[in-house]
Structure formats: structure tokens, C-alpha cells
Write an enzyme that holds these catalytic residues in place. Structure first.
Site, mmCIF file in Angstrom:
data_model
loop_
_atom_site.group_PDB
_atom_site.id
_atom_site.type_symbol
_atom_site.label_atom_id
_atom_site.label_comp_id
_atom_site.label_asym_id
_atom_site.label_seq_id
_atom_site.Cartn_x
_atom_site.Cartn_y
_atom_site.Cartn_z
ATOM 1 N N LYS A 83 0.869 -1.262 -0.084
ATOM 2 C CA LYS A 83 0.113 -0.056 -0.021
ATOM 3 C C LYS A 83 0.778 1.160 0.060
ATOM 4 O O LYS A 83 1.901 1.495 0.984
ATOM 5 C CB LYS A 83 -0.854 0.020 1.080
ATOM 6 C CG LYS A 83 -2.154 0.191 1.074
ATOM 7 C CD LYS A 83 -3.009 0.050 2.151
ATOM 8 C CE LYS A 83 -4.336 0.791 2.049
ATOM 9 N NZ LYS A 83 -5.026 0.896 3.449
HETATM 10 C C1 E4P Z 1 -8.438 1.184 3.669
HETATM 11 O O1 E4P Z 1 -7.586 0.906 2.932
HETATM 12 C C2 E4P Z 1 -8.534 2.577 4.326
HETATM 13 O O2 E4P Z 1 -7.113 2.930 4.861
HETATM 14 C C3 E4P Z 1 -9.492 2.732 5.211
HETATM 15 O O3 E4P Z 1 -10.707 2.276 4.686
HETATM 16 C C4 E4P Z 1 -9.446 4.015 5.570
HETATM 17 O O4 E4P Z 1 -10.758 4.400 6.336
HETATM 18 P P1 E4P Z 1 -11.175 5.496 7.390
HETATM 19 O O5 E4P Z 1 -11.439 6.981 6.698
HETATM 20 O O6 E4P Z 1 -12.504 5.215 8.155
HETATM 21 O O7 E4P Z 1 -10.150 5.560 8.290
#
Ligand code: E4P
Length: 217
Positions: A83
């Protein structure tokens, strides 16, 4: 359509996985902190449980640092996706990893143009954060619809991974718009099973069955 679970909590992942609801897992530093365990140990445990893609986020600000982290992360399991945040250095790293055949997930994105850039760099997944857009008064799902149009128009293979999901409508609209993947918090994933008419119907059937069911000994 694939469902990923957006958590690093192994019990939550196992519960949803046992119901066939987990095609992959997304993690981020906040979710790892919330799970409260060692990063590497947690990812190794998740990777051993779920055969699908497991996203692990790099923390470096330079492409070189991201690539070094990626080299380590891929040793934690055979299904690790790197990521990477949407920055110029990040896109350099995505391009290099793509050339090496390593899967990437471009994260912390909010616009169709960022999705276009990620696709050009060769990202496997793009993660637009719909909930965080809603939080500031935008309509997050509009971005998903625009990305779908762009990717289809030019046959980009990058998969749209709807992230920052807050509620069931995000999941429903993701499915209707043709998103490839939606990553869902465990609580929202379980809410998908619910309907008041299901509860009422089951209660009525059980009540009616009492007519012929024997009392337990
Ligand atoms: C997933 O890959 C993301 O990091 C996550 O969905 C972010 O979610 P949030 O906005 O609830 O922190």
C-alpha cells in the site's frame, strides 16, 4: 465483486472469513495501532488465515524507502499487496514495483485524476476514501462513478477498491457502480445480513413449527 475487510483485528477477520465474506484484507497504521499487536506478527497471522490479497502500508516518504519496506513486507506472506500513498515518490515506487510484478494499492486518494495517475503508474488497486469525502461535505461515491467511467473508457486494468466505507449505502452503491472491490469494516459487513422482515419471518416460522415440534427431553 470482491469484499475485503478493513481491519487488523484477527478475530473480526476470522468471523467474517468463516462466512465466506472475506476475499482480502486492508490494513493501515491506524488499524494496526487499534489492533494493539506487533505489526509484522499481525500481518503474518492475517496472511496465514486469508489466502486473498492483504494490503500492508509503507511509511517512508521516499520511493527508495518504500521499495525497501516492500522488499521486507513481501517476506511476511505470499499474498502481500504493498500500500503506497498518492505522492510523486509513491508513484515512482508503484511504477518500479509494477515492473517487478509486485501488487500495489494506491491509498489516501480522493479524486478521479489521482486514480488516472495511479493507473498510469501501473497500480493494481486504487483506494478512493469515500467516507472522508462525505465527512467534508462532498459526495464520495461520485468519485467512484467518475473513476469507473475513465477506467472503462481506456481499458485500465487497475481495480477500483472503495475505501473509508462508513455504511451500507456505500456498499450498495459500490456494487451498482461496478466497483471491483469494496473494503468494509467488520461491523458494516455483518449489517449486510440484516433485514427486519428476515427477523420477523424467522420468528413466525419458529412459532408455527412449535405446533408439531416435540418438547426437548
Ligand atoms: C483502507 O484501505 C483505508 O485505509 C481505510 O478504509 C480508511 O478508512 P477511514 O477513513 O475510516 O480511516
Amino acid at each position: 465483486m470482491n469484499f475485503f475487510i478493513d481491519t487488523a483485528d484477527i478475530d473480526e477477520i476470522r468471523a467474517a472469513y468463516e462466512m465466506g465474506l472475506v476475499d482480502g484484507v486492508t490494513t493501515n497504521p491506524t488499524l494496526i495501532k487499534k489492533a494493539g499487536k506487533d505489526h509484522e506478527k499481525t500481518i503474518r497471522e492475517i496472511s496465514a488465515l486469508v489466502p486473498g490479497p492483504i494490503s500492508v502500508e509503507t511509511l517512508s516518504e521516499t520511493a527508495e524507502g518504500m521499495l525497501e519496506e516492500a522488499r521486507e513486507y513481501v517476506t511476511w506472506g505470499n499474498n502481500i499487496v504493498i500500500k503506497i500513498v498518492m505522492t510523486a515518490e509513491g508513484m515512482k515506487a508503484v511504477r518500479a514495483l509494477s515492473e517487478q510484478g509486485v501488487k500495489t494499492n494506491v491509498t489516501v486518494t480522493f479524486s478521479p485524476l489521482q486514480a488516472l495517475v495511479a493507473a498510469k503508474a501501473g497500480a493494481t488497486y486504487i483506494s478512493p476514501f469515500v467516507g472522508r469525502l462525505d465527512d467534508i461535505g462532498h459526495v464520495g461515491m461520485d468519485v467512484i462513478s467518475q473513476i469507473r467511467t475513465i477506467y472503462d473508457q481506456y481499458d485500465f486494468e487497475t481495480q477500483i477498491l472503495v475505501a473509508s466505507v462508513r455504511h451500507l449505502t456505500h456498499v450498495l452503491e459500490s456494487a451498482l457502480m461496478g466497483a471491483d472491490v469494496v473494503t468494509v469494516p467488520g461491523k458494516v459487513l455483518m449489517q449486510m445480513l440484516n433485514h427486519p422482515l428476515t427477523d420477523k419471518g424467522i420468528a413466525t416460522f419458529l412459532q408455527d413449527a412449535k405446533q408439531w415440534q416435540k418438547e426437548p427431553a
